[in-house]
Design an enzyme around this catalytic site. Structure first.
Site, PDB file in Angstrom:
ATOM      1  N   THR A  13       0.911  -1.253   0.030  1.00  0.00           N
ATOM      2  CA  THR A  13       0.104   0.045  -0.029  1.00  0.00           C
ATOM      3  C   THR A  13       0.924   1.174   0.000  1.00  0.00           C
ATOM      4  O   THR A  13       0.236   2.300  -0.713  1.00  0.00           O
ATOM      5  CB  THR A  13      -0.892  -0.033   1.135  1.00  0.00           C
ATOM      6  N   ASN A  14       1.961   1.171   0.568  1.00  0.00           N
ATOM      7  CA  ASN A  14       3.056   2.255   0.495  1.00  0.00           C
ATOM      8  C   ASN A  14       3.570   2.521  -0.805  1.00  0.00           C
ATOM      9  O   ASN A  14       3.684   3.450  -1.355  1.00  0.00           O
ATOM     10  CB  ASN A  14       4.071   2.279   1.604  1.00  0.00           C
ATOM     11  N   LEU A  30      18.989  -5.504   5.468  1.00  0.00           N
ATOM     12  CA  LEU A  30      20.118  -5.239   4.620  1.00  0.00           C
ATOM     13  C   LEU A  30      21.387  -5.274   5.582  1.00  0.00           C
ATOM     14  O   LEU A  30      21.252  -4.614   6.635  1.00  0.00           O
ATOM     15  CB  LEU A  30      19.647  -3.849   3.953  1.00  0.00           C
ATOM     16  N   HIS A  36       8.599   3.473   8.854  1.00  0.00           N
ATOM     17  CA  HIS A  36       8.154   2.515   9.941  1.00  0.00           C
ATOM     18  C   HIS A  36       7.084   3.153  10.698  1.00  0.00           C
ATOM     19  O   HIS A  36       7.033   4.558  11.103  1.00  0.00           O
ATOM     20  CB  HIS A  36       9.565   2.861  10.930  1.00  0.00           C
ATOM     21  N   ASP A  70      16.374   0.971  12.319  1.00  0.00           N
ATOM     22  CA  ASP A  70      15.669   2.063  12.396  1.00  0.00           C
ATOM     23  C   ASP A  70      16.449   3.314  13.253  1.00  0.00           C
ATOM     24  O   ASP A  70      15.731   3.890  13.857  1.00  0.00           O
ATOM     25  CB  ASP A  70      14.199   1.676  13.506  1.00  0.00           C
ATOM     26  N   ALA A  75      -0.836   8.880   8.348  1.00  0.00           N
ATOM     27  CA  ALA A  75       0.510   9.238   8.318  1.00  0.00           C
ATOM     28  C   ALA A  75       1.475   8.426   7.188  1.00  0.00           C
ATOM     29  O   ALA A  75       1.922   9.161   6.544  1.00  0.00           O
ATOM     30  CB  ALA A  75       1.078   8.609   9.609  1.00  0.00           C
ATOM     31  N   GLU A  76       1.666   7.182   7.204  1.00  0.00           N
ATOM     32  CA  GLU A  76       2.393   6.650   6.209  1.00  0.00           C
ATOM     33  C   GLU A  76       2.441   7.113   4.980  1.00  0.00           C
ATOM     34  O   GLU A  76       3.316   7.426   4.244  1.00  0.00           O
ATOM     35  CB  GLU A  76       2.524   5.260   6.207  1.00  0.00           C
TER      36      GLU A  76
HETATM   37  C1  GAR Z   1       3.760  -0.624   6.777  1.00  0.00           C
HETATM   38  O1  GAR Z   1       3.105  -0.542   7.908  1.00  0.00           O
HETATM   39  C2  GAR Z   1       5.335  -0.419   6.851  1.00  0.00           C
HETATM   40  O2  GAR Z   1       5.329   0.847   7.841  1.00  0.00           O
HETATM   41  C3  GAR Z   1       5.526  -1.470   7.769  1.00  0.00           C
HETATM   42  O3  GAR Z   1       4.966  -2.817   6.994  1.00  0.00           O
HETATM   43  C4  GAR Z   1       3.977  -2.126   6.466  1.00  0.00           C
HETATM   44  C5  GAR Z   1       3.754  -2.640   5.097  1.00  0.00           C
HETATM   45  O4  GAR Z   1       2.642  -2.269   4.490  1.00  0.00           O
HETATM   46  N1  GAR Z   1       7.164  -1.565   7.881  1.00  0.00           N
HETATM   47  C6  GAR Z   1       7.738  -1.900   8.784  1.00  0.00           C
HETATM   48  O5  GAR Z   1       7.152  -2.347   9.677  1.00  0.00           O
HETATM   49  C7  GAR Z   1       9.389  -1.776   8.639  1.00  0.00           C
HETATM   50  N2  GAR Z   1      10.054  -2.016   9.890  1.00  0.00           N
HETATM   51  P1  GAR Z   1       2.577  -2.135   2.858  1.00  0.00           P
HETATM   52  O6  GAR Z   1       2.944  -3.407   2.249  1.00  0.00           O
HETATM   53  O7  GAR Z   1       1.057  -2.036   2.590  1.00  0.00           O
HETATM   54  O8  GAR Z   1       3.140  -1.080   2.445  1.00  0.00           O
END
Ligand code: GAR
Length: 204
Positions: free
Chosen positions: A15-16, A96, A112, A153, A182-183
């Site tokens: 989704t990001n 990584l 994050h 992080d 937010a994200e």
């Molecule tokens: C998101 O919430 C992202 O912030 C998190 O995983 C999810 C991925 O969702 N990432 C972490 O926890 C990294 N430490 P998405 O595949 O729908 O973007």
């Protein structure tokens, strides 16, 4: 000005990644262009999103490649082939190494799902972050975009946005709210900011 060439690294739903693709369409992301999607797992739905958007997607699986060295060599080969200048980790769940991150100083950013330094570092990823926030009983959480270095992080913070925890939240409900409020907002903006800085650097 030449656009900064971006690779987005994914592992799951993407989704990001979608938010970044939409930001390019809507003109929020103009200084950078997503030219490659790297998935750590062949089942990642994010690959479908890349395909629909006409962006090449490649799979580099640590498990399939057998070692961290082979995994990172395969990634590096793709990054060179596509002339990548900025890496965006968008729900990328593979680690990584320091060897890798050192080659990309302030050229890898990550989203994050908490307000760093809360609920971050080793073992805090995906839904686990929201489970921990609810177990602690915080009233405010959020998301952070930061540079990636050898400390999980631990790189310099670029952007943060707070999100309220509500009565009756489950980890899934809270995760969705943190993504929506937010994200999906701060990641595309940060990608634009860093892409613009890289593009400007090239003109000097
Ligand atoms: C998101 O919430 C992202 O912030 C998190 O995983 C999810 C991925 O969702 N990432 C972490 O926890 C990294 N430490 P998405 O595949 O729908 O973007």
């Amino acid at each position: 000005m030449d656009k900064t060439k971006i690779a987005v690294f994914v592992s799951g739903g993407g989704t990001n990644l979608q938010a970044l693709i939409d930001a390019e369409t809507s003109g929020i992301l103009t200084s950078g262009e997503i030219v490659l999607v790297v998935a750590s797992n062949p089942e990642a739905y994010a690959l479908e999103r890349a395909k629909k958007a006409g962006i090449p997607g490649v799979v580099c699986s640590r498990k399939a490649l057998g070692s961290q060295e082979a995994f990172e060599a395969a990634i590096s080969e793709q990054l060179t082939a596509y002339g990548i200048e900025l890496i965006v980790l968008a729900g990328f769940m593979s680690i990584l190494s320091e060897d890798f991150t050192k080659q990309w100083p302030e050229r890898i950013i990550n989203v994050h799902p908490s307000l760093i330094p809360s609920f971050c570092g080793k073992g805090f990823y995906g839904l686990r972050v929201h489970e921990a926030a609810l177990a602690y009983g915080v009233k405010v959480t959020g998301a952070t975009v930061h540079f990636v270095n050898e400390i999980p992080d631990g790189g310099r913070i670029i952007a943060q946005k707070a999100v309220e925890v509500q009565e009756g939240d489950t980890p899934e409900i809270l995760q969705r709210r943190v993504m929506e409020q937010a994200e999906w907002i701060i990641l595309p903006r940060a990608a634009e900011q860093i892409s613009a800085e890289i593009a400007k650097e090239k003109c000097k």
